[in-house]
Design a protein around this motif. Structure first.
Motif, mmCIF file in Angstrom:
data_model
loop_
_atom_site.group_PDB
_atom_site.id
_atom_site.type_symbol
_atom_site.label_atom_id
_atom_site.label_comp_id
_atom_site.label_asym_id
_atom_site.label_seq_id
_atom_site.Cartn_x
_atom_site.Cartn_y
_atom_site.Cartn_z
ATOM 1 N N ALA A 38 0.817 -1.216 0.000
ATOM 2 C CA ALA A 38 0.000 0.000 0.000
ATOM 3 C C ALA A 38 0.849 1.264 0.000
ATOM 4 N N ALA A 39 1.994 1.237 0.716
ATOM 5 C CA ALA A 39 2.855 2.428 0.809
ATOM 6 C C ALA A 39 4.303 1.978 0.917
ATOM 7 N N PRO A 40 4.953 1.720 -0.217
ATOM 8 C CA PRO A 40 6.340 1.245 -0.184
ATOM 9 C C PRO A 40 7.259 2.243 0.524
ATOM 10 N N ASP A 41 8.123 1.715 1.387
ATOM 11 C CA ASP A 41 9.136 2.500 2.116
ATOM 12 C C ASP A 41 8.542 3.492 3.106
ATOM 13 N N ALA A 42 7.239 3.411 3.346
ATOM 14 C CA ALA A 42 6.643 4.347 4.310
ATOM 15 C C ALA A 42 6.941 3.933 5.747
ATOM 16 N N PHE A 43 7.037 2.615 5.991
ATOM 17 C CA PHE A 43 7.224 2.130 7.355
ATOM 18 C C PHE A 43 8.457 1.228 7.436
ATOM 19 N N TYR B 140 -3.871 1.659 9.456
ATOM 20 C CA TYR B 140 -4.709 0.717 10.191
ATOM 21 C C TYR B 140 -6.135 0.706 9.639
ATOM 22 N N GLU B 141 -6.667 1.866 9.315
ATOM 23 C CA GLU B 141 -8.017 1.930 8.760
ATOM 24 C C GLU B 141 -8.095 1.225 7.412
ATOM 25 N N GLN B 142 -7.081 1.377 6.580
ATOM 26 C CA GLN B 142 -7.053 0.673 5.292
ATOM 27 C C GLN B 142 -6.987 -0.836 5.499
ATOM 28 N N LEU B 143 -6.212 -1.257 6.493
ATOM 29 C CA LEU B 143 -6.078 -2.684 6.771
ATOM 30 C C LEU B 143 -7.391 -3.287 7.261
ATOM 31 N N THR B 144 -8.034 -2.634 8.217
ATOM 32 C CA THR B 144 -9.287 -3.176 8.754
ATOM 33 C C THR B 144 -10.405 -3.117 7.713
ATOM 34 N N ALA B 145 -10.333 -2.164 6.799
ATOM 35 C CA ALA B 145 -11.340 -2.099 5.740
ATOM 36 C C ALA B 145 -11.228 -3.313 4.823
ATOM 37 N N LYS B 146 -9.998 -3.727 4.524
ATOM 38 C CA LYS B 146 -9.804 -4.914 3.686
ATOM 39 C C LYS B 146 -10.215 -6.181 4.422
ATOM 40 N N LEU B 147 -9.918 -6.241 5.727
ATOM 41 C CA LEU B 147 -10.248 -7.444 6.489
ATOM 42 C C LEU B 147 -11.713 -7.481 6.912
ATOM 43 N N ALA C 136 -5.408 -4.773 16.582
ATOM 44 C CA ALA C 136 -5.524 -3.542 17.356
ATOM 45 C C ALA C 136 -4.389 -2.598 16.982
ATOM 46 N N LEU C 137 -4.636 -1.330 17.183
ATOM 47 C CA LEU C 137 -3.624 -0.312 16.894
ATOM 48 C C LEU C 137 -3.243 0.386 18.196
ATOM 49 N N LEU C 138 -1.951 0.446 18.453
ATOM 50 C CA LEU C 138 -1.412 1.199 19.583
ATOM 51 C C LEU C 138 -0.736 2.455 19.046
ATOM 52 N N ALA D 255 -0.104 6.173 11.148
ATOM 53 C CA ALA D 255 -0.401 4.831 11.646
ATOM 54 C C ALA D 255 -1.900 4.558 11.622
ATOM 55 N N THR D 256 -2.701 5.546 11.968
ATOM 56 C CA THR D 256 -4.155 5.367 11.970
ATOM 57 C C THR D 256 -4.687 5.138 10.559
ATOM 58 N N LYS D 257 -4.155 5.892 9.585
ATOM 59 C CA LYS D 257 -4.603 5.736 8.202
ATOM 60 C C LYS D 257 -4.275 4.336 7.679
#
Length: 368
Positions: free
Chosen positions: A85-90, A144-151, A125-127, A140-142
């Protein structure tokens, strides 16, 4: 009988020869006086614009440290999704469980953490730690939201280090550092002009006194007066005083090494470059690589990190930024003391009180 002409009495001192008043500065002198402020003003404009605009104009995560905790296969799958989703972002660091991820977040080893449960049906969960900065929390929130939307799973977000209500954006520490830095730069500039012929020991004592007074004023205003950085007044006082002493020392050291030009160089180092790379307005992981590389090694960036860790993270991992600030302060003042013995500083321009100029001009006019 001819009477001799009257002359001076025997033994009387001869009258002083008339002294012409000092010539007024001509056109070329006025040009020289006005050209200096013009150069200084343009230098500051270019320094601030040239350093801050490129560093803050387009913030985006680059290798932001992010923790992943949970079973190996599930963590590997999430890591692959994040990279796609975001290469080299994390820059992902894996942890065995949620407890390890929480510890890493509170130690500021990571700026966010995703925790995957042992069961595939358990939602991740997101910390986050909003006190670490708005940009990392948002990134981090963005993700996480993309991840939970897919799942297709519900969200569970836990802020392990929230910001207080009176500092909801987390920029008060940055603003305090900016105020202390500007004050220290102006103090050293005026001191170098107004007290150029004062003994070095007296100038250094005035620097220590200024740092103590400025640190106390900043700590009182940011703490008890406004309640913005409240709860750790002794630590806040110590950090504010140390930053003021460090900035004065850095500018004085640059001045001792480079002469009058050193004031501008020192101001550039501690103010526009320090502010642009401090990680206060935008975290260094959201800036070009140069800013992230120098942030933790400059006085302002170290002080911002130190304040946040003391105020919001129970003093965890303060050793690095505190050591950096102490090294800057110690190194700057050692250079200043050494250069005073080798080559005492003489400014190009000295401020003279009007009371000292007035009598001299009056005396010159009387003898004209």
């Amino acid at each position: 009988m001819t009477t001799p002409a009257a002359g001076p009495h025997d033994g009387a001192a001869p009258s002083p020869a008339p002294t012409a008043p000092p010539p007024e500065a001509g056109g070329s002198g006025n040009f020289g006086v006005l050209f200096g402020p013009l150069v200084v003003g343009l230098f500051l404009v270019l320094a601030f614009a040239g350093l801050m605009i490129p560093g803050l104009r387009n913030p985006a995560p680059s290798e932001m440290p992010l923790g992943l905790a949970g079973p190996g296969p599930a963590v590997a799958q999430i890591e692959a999704q994040l990279d796609a989703a975001a290469p080299d972002a994390f820059e992902v660091t894996r942890y065995a469980d949620e407890a390890e991820a929480r510890t890493a977040l509170r130690d500021q080893d990571v700026l966010g953490a995703l925790v995957v449960g042992p069961s595939p049906k358990q939602p991740p969960a997101l910390l986050v730690a909003s006190a670490a900065g708005d940009a990392p929390t948002t990134a981090a929130t963005k993700a996480y939201e993309q991840l939970t939307a897919k799942l297709g799973t519900p969200q569970r977000v836990d802020d392990v280090a929230p910001l207080p209500e009176k500092d909801s954006r987390g920029i008060s520490a940055v603003l305090l550092c900016v105020a202390l830095t500007i004050g220290a730069v102006i103090f050293q500039l005026v001191l170098s002009l107004a007290a150029a012929h004062v003994r070095a020991s007296a100038r250094w004592l005035s620097c220590v006194c200024y740092a103590a007074v400025a640190g106390l004023a900043g700590a009182v205003f940011a703490g008890p007066v406004t309640g913005t950085l409240d709860g750790h007044f002794p630590e806040l006082l110590g950090i504010a005083t140390l930053l003021s002493l460090t900035v004065v020392g850095v500018v004085a050291a640059c001045q001792a090494l480079l002469g009058a030009l050193g004031i501008a160089v020192g101001a550039l180092l501690v103010l526009p470059l320090g502010l642009a790379s401090s990680g206060g307005v935008v975290d260094p992981h959201f800036q070009p690589a140069f800013y992230g590389a120098v942030s933790e090694y400059l006085p302002m960036g170290s002080t911002v990190s130190l304040l946040r860790r003391v105020l919001y993270f129970d003093g965890n991992a303060v050793g690095g930024p505190l050591l950096t600030l102490l090294l800057w302060a110690g190194g700057a003042w050692l250079v200043t003391l050494a250069m005073e013995r080798i080559r005492p500083f003489h400014p190009l321009m000295v401020m003279v009180p009007a009371s000292a100029v007035g009598p001299a001009r009056t005396a010159a006019a009387r003898t004209a």
